[in-house]
Design a protein around this motif. Structure first.
Motif, PDB file in Angstrom:
ATOM      1  N   ILE A   1       1.346   9.674  -5.588  1.00 18.98           N
ATOM      2  CA  ILE A   1       1.968  10.971  -5.311  1.00 18.98           C
ATOM      3  C   ILE A   1       2.868  11.390  -6.472  1.00 18.98           C
ATOM      4  CG2 ILE A   1       3.630  12.146  -3.815  1.00 18.98           C
ATOM      5  CD1 ILE A   1       2.449  10.489  -1.481  1.00 18.98           C
ATOM      6  N   VAL A   2       3.655  10.459  -6.980  1.00 18.65           N
ATOM      7  CA  VAL A   2       4.552  10.776  -8.097  1.00 18.65           C
ATOM      8  C   VAL A   2       3.742  11.173  -9.321  1.00 18.65           C
ATOM      9  CG1 VAL A   2       6.212   9.772  -9.722  1.00 18.65           C
ATOM     10  CG2 VAL A   2       6.457   9.364  -7.270  1.00 18.65           C
ATOM     11  N   LYS A   3       2.639  10.476  -9.579  1.00 20.67           N
ATOM     12  CA  LYS A   3       1.784  10.817 -10.729  1.00 20.67           C
ATOM     13  C   LYS A   3       1.231  12.230 -10.585  1.00 20.67           C
ATOM     14  CE  LYS A   3      -2.241   9.169 -13.269  1.00 20.67           C
ATOM     15  NZ  LYS A   3      -3.327   8.185 -13.330  1.00 20.67           N
TER      16      LYS A   3
ATOM     17  N   SER B   1       0.832  -1.211   0.000  1.00 24.09           N
ATOM     18  CA  SER B   1       0.000   0.000   0.000  1.00 24.09           C
ATOM     19  C   SER B   1       0.866   1.260   0.000  1.00 24.09           C
ATOM     20  CB  SER B   1      -0.972  -0.003   1.171  1.00 24.09           C
ATOM     21  OG  SER B   1      -0.272   0.061   2.389  1.00 24.09           O
ATOM     22  N   ASN B   2       2.050   1.181   0.627  1.00 24.68           N
ATOM     23  CA  ASN B   2       2.969   2.324   0.599  1.00 24.68           C
ATOM     24  C   ASN B   2       3.473   2.588  -0.821  1.00 24.68           C
ATOM     25  OD1 ASN B   2       2.770   2.807   3.323  1.00 24.68           O
ATOM     26  ND2 ASN B   2       4.630   1.683   3.847  1.00 24.68           N
ATOM     27  N   VAL B   3       3.742   1.524  -1.563  1.00 20.08           N
ATOM     28  CA  VAL B   3       4.206   1.666  -2.942  1.00 20.08           C
ATOM     29  C   VAL B   3       3.106   2.270  -3.802  1.00 20.08           C
ATOM     30  CG1 VAL B   3       4.927   0.386  -5.003  1.00 20.08           C
ATOM     31  CG2 VAL B   3       5.917  -0.176  -2.790  1.00 20.08           C
ATOM     32  N   VAL B   4       1.867   1.809  -3.614  1.00 19.66           N
ATOM     33  CA  VAL B   4       0.738   2.348  -4.384  1.00 19.66           C
ATOM     34  C   VAL B   4       0.553   3.831  -4.065  1.00 19.66           C
ATOM     35  CG1 VAL B   4      -1.770   2.233  -4.667  1.00 19.66           C
ATOM     36  CG2 VAL B   4      -0.425   0.128  -4.614  1.00 19.66           C
TER      37      VAL B   4
END
Length: 72
Positions: A17-19, A9-12
């Motif tokens: 955020i990056v998007k 979930s942290n990666v998602v």
């Protein structure tokens, strides 16, 4: 197992955020001084249409004080 779900979930969340940051980086920006000058010019060009500056004719004003009715 919960550690794996939490890191997934942290990666998602990081991808979201990056998007969002990439979208915001593409936005065309101008200097505040230029925006202020443009806003000032717009206000000056449209001042004759502004009812707060020019007033509203009483015939067009829906908030005018009511007139009293008298029977003669």
């Amino acid at each position: 197992m919960s550690n794996n779900n939490s890191s997934s979930s942290n990666v998602v969340a990081a991808h979201k955020i990056v998007k969002q940051l990439r979208l915001e980086a593409k936005i065309r920006r101008i200097h505040v001084s230029q925006a202020a000058t443009d806003l000032k010019n717009f206000c000056l060009q449209n001042a004759h249409k502004d009812p707060l500056l020019m007033g509203v004719p009483s015939s067009d004003n829906p908030f005018r004080p009511p007139t009293s009715c008298r029977l003669l």
